[in-house]
Design a protein around this motif. Sequence first.
Motif, short mmCIF file in Angstrom:
data_model
loop_
_atom_site.label_atom_id
_atom_site.label_comp_id
_atom_site.label_asym_id
_atom_site.label_seq_id
_atom_site.Cartn_x
_atom_site.Cartn_y
_atom_site.Cartn_z
N GLN A 52 -44.09 -4.05 -25.34
CA GLN A 52 -43.86 -5.20 -25.92
C GLN A 52 -42.48 -5.74 -26.43
OE1 GLN A 52 -46.13 -7.69 -25.39
NE2 GLN A 52 -44.57 -9.25 -26.36
N PHE A 53 -41.94 -4.76 -27.21
CA PHE A 53 -40.66 -4.90 -27.52
C PHE A 53 -39.48 -5.17 -26.55
CE2 PHE A 53 -41.68 -1.28 -30.99
CZ PHE A 53 -42.04 -2.26 -31.76
N LEU A 54 -39.78 -4.63 -25.48
CA LEU A 54 -38.83 -4.66 -24.15
C LEU A 54 -38.84 -6.08 -24.00
CD1 LEU A 54 -39.23 -1.39 -22.45
CD2 LEU A 54 -36.92 -2.35 -23.51
N ALA A 55 -40.22 -6.67 -23.63
CA ALA A 55 -40.46 -7.93 -23.07
C ALA A 55 -39.87 -8.98 -24.35
CB ALA A 55 -41.90 -7.93 -23.08
N ASP A 56 -40.14 -8.81 -25.52
CA ASP A 56 -39.71 -9.65 -26.49
C ASP A 56 -38.30 -9.92 -26.61
OD1 ASP A 56 -42.41 -10.07 -27.13
OD2 ASP A 56 -42.22 -8.62 -29.04
N CYS A 57 -37.47 -8.79 -26.30
CA CYS A 57 -35.91 -8.73 -26.18
C CYS A 57 -35.29 -9.29 -24.97
CB CYS A 57 -35.41 -7.47 -26.51
SG CYS A 57 -35.88 -6.83 -28.09
N GLY A 63 -40.13 -3.87 -19.47
CA GLY A 63 -41.46 -4.02 -20.04
C GLY A 63 -42.46 -3.75 -18.94
N ILE A 64 -42.33 -4.28 -17.87
CA ILE A 64 -43.34 -4.21 -16.60
C ILE A 64 -43.21 -2.55 -16.28
CG2 ILE A 64 -43.82 -4.78 -14.48
CD1 ILE A 64 -42.73 -7.80 -15.07
#
Length: 135
Positions: A52-57, A63-64
């Motif tokens: 989630q951190f990767l996607a949020d950034c 993130g996938i």
Amino acid sequence: TRGRIADKRLARLPEYHLAAAAIEWFYGMITNSGLKGVFCEPFGFHAPKSVQFLADCGLEECGIALGEAVALFPKDAFDSSDFDIIDHEIPDLYSNLEIIEKPFWTWYHTDNQDTIRHCLHQFILTNRRRIVTNA
């Protein structure tokens, strides 16, 4: 070991500190040893949160890839900060990780080598007051 002690300290950090660490960790591990390396380090314990951190950034592709890799493990695999990939006998784990990371590498090598660093930089700038005041 020193890695596990450092990991337990990381677990106590506020979410935005952990997010910055997750981005740096993911970038360092995947570019050096692929997804296998991500789970061979004590920080692998934080992999589910890091998705989630990767996607949020703005790093959806990262993130996938990480999310698909996390899904290969049993749900309780990340319940302990003593996480170690060797503790989990998962059929074809390494070959599945290689399959999962192929789309990431396609994205990465399509003019995205600096994207991860740029997103980390932007995240730190956006959250600098919280990061500095709560360090």
